[in-house]
Scaffold this active site. Structure first.
Site, PDB file in Angstrom:
ATOM      1  N   GLY A  46       0.821  -1.222  -0.673  1.00 21.68           N
ATOM      2  CA  GLY A  46      -0.259   0.021  -0.256  1.00 21.68           C
ATOM      3  C   GLY A  46       0.299   1.535  -0.303  1.00 21.68           C
ATOM      4  N   GLN A  51       3.040   9.550   1.633  1.00 23.02           N
ATOM      5  CA  GLN A  51       3.991   9.072   1.846  1.00 23.02           C
ATOM      6  C   GLN A  51       4.542   9.631   0.519  1.00 23.02           C
ATOM      7  OE1 GLN A  51       2.120   5.683   2.678  1.00 23.02           O
ATOM      8  NE2 GLN A  51       4.304   5.017   3.012  1.00 23.02           N
ATOM      9  N   CYS A  89       6.909  -0.642   6.434  1.00 29.35           N
ATOM     10  CA  CYS A  89       6.468   0.654   5.817  1.00 29.35           C
ATOM     11  C   CYS A  89       7.375   1.329   4.929  1.00 29.35           C
ATOM     12  CB  CYS A  89       6.511   1.364   6.777  1.00 29.35           C
ATOM     13  SG  CYS A  89       5.854   3.340   6.591  1.00 29.35           S
ATOM     14  N   LEU A  90       6.970   2.045   3.888  1.00 30.83           N
ATOM     15  CA  LEU A  90       7.892   2.002   3.015  1.00 30.83           C
ATOM     16  C   LEU A  90       8.584   3.045   3.184  1.00 30.83           C
ATOM     17  CD1 LEU A  90       5.577   1.536  -0.184  1.00 30.83           C
ATOM     18  CD2 LEU A  90       7.593   0.437   0.951  1.00 30.83           C
ATOM     19  N   HIS A 131      -3.116   0.007   8.300  1.00 25.00           N
ATOM     20  CA  HIS A 131      -1.968   1.399   8.269  1.00 25.00           C
ATOM     21  C   HIS A 131      -2.050   2.658   7.069  1.00 25.00           C
ATOM     22  CE1 HIS A 131       2.532   0.930   7.526  1.00 25.00           C
ATOM     23  NE2 HIS A 131       2.719   1.982   6.902  1.00 25.00           N
ATOM     24  N   GLU A 132      -2.592   2.849   5.525  1.00 24.47           N
ATOM     25  CA  GLU A 132      -2.799   4.138   5.171  1.00 24.47           C
ATOM     26  C   GLU A 132      -3.657   4.531   5.375  1.00 24.47           C
ATOM     27  OE1 GLU A 132      -0.100   3.309   2.787  1.00 24.47           O
ATOM     28  OE2 GLU A 132      -0.509   1.292   3.064  1.00 24.47           O
ATOM     29  N   HIS A 135      -1.660   6.749   8.638  1.00 27.53           N
ATOM     30  CA  HIS A 135      -0.896   8.100   6.679  1.00 27.53           C
ATOM     31  C   HIS A 135      -1.260   8.587   7.290  1.00 27.53           C
ATOM     32  CE1 HIS A 135       2.979   6.519   6.486  1.00 27.53           C
ATOM     33  NE2 HIS A 135       2.939   4.713   5.893  1.00 27.53           N
TER      34      HIS A 135
END
Length: 181
Positions: A46, A51, A89-90, A131-132, A135
């Site tokens: 995701g 991000q 996480c990216l 998670h997203e 963000h």
């Protein structure tokens, strides 16, 4: 559509709540395309607009061969069951920590054309959606760890090669758009 640099933990945009999307226009379609392409290139499950430095409430996901996106999500747990599992996480490359999430969720929102969308997910999809959405609220998954695990994780992350003020470009001010919708 293009692969865009992913903002790293320490960039203020990751701690800033995103604004609702109000214009379902070509710019939004391009953003969803950039999110999807960047997510694929980075190998993530995701990716949220903050991000990429964009302060709007939109994210993409790729779980179990299904790719999708959600604009202005509203996420609700389904049942009380939770699971603790490794999460990464990216924006925190190279680190994974056990994080507790709801096992099942339902999410409503809009697609990039402004049509209503409802998704239901369990396990990895539920984790990705939560998670997203975090963000979009300025929350990073390490914030969800218990105090001891969070302190240990943040100490490890602070020692990462990419961590620290000079290791990323400062974030521009988030772009907030207004619309008559």
């Amino acid at each position: 559509m293009s692969v865009t640099p992913i903002r790293l933990l320490g960039d203020p945009v990751l701690r800033t709540p995103a604004a609702p999307v109000v214009d379902f226009d070509a710019e939004l379609r391009a953003l969803v395309g950039d999110l999807t392409e960047t997510m694929f290139a980075a190998g993530g499950a995701g990716l949220a607009a903050p991000q990429l430095g964009v302060g709007l409430r939109v994210f993409t996901w790729y779980v179990d061969g299904e790719v999708g996106h959600l604009v202005n999500p509203d996420v609700e747990p389904v049942g009380a069951e939770t699971e603790e599992a490794p999460e990464g996480c990216l924006s925190i490359p190279g680190f994974r920590y056990d994080c507790r999430r709801h096992l099942h969720v339902a999410a409503t929102g809009w697609n990039l054309h402004g049509d209503p969308v409802r998704i239901e997910g369990s396990h990895l999809l539920a984790r990705a959606v939560q998670h997203e959405t975090d963000h979009l609220d300025g929350v990073v998954f390490v914030d969800r760890l218990d105090a001891g695990a969070r302190a240990a994780a943040l100490a490890e992350i602070a020692a990462a090669e990419w961590a620290g003020m000079g290791q990323y470009l400062p974030a521009p001010e988030p772009v907030v758009k207004a619309s008559p919708h």
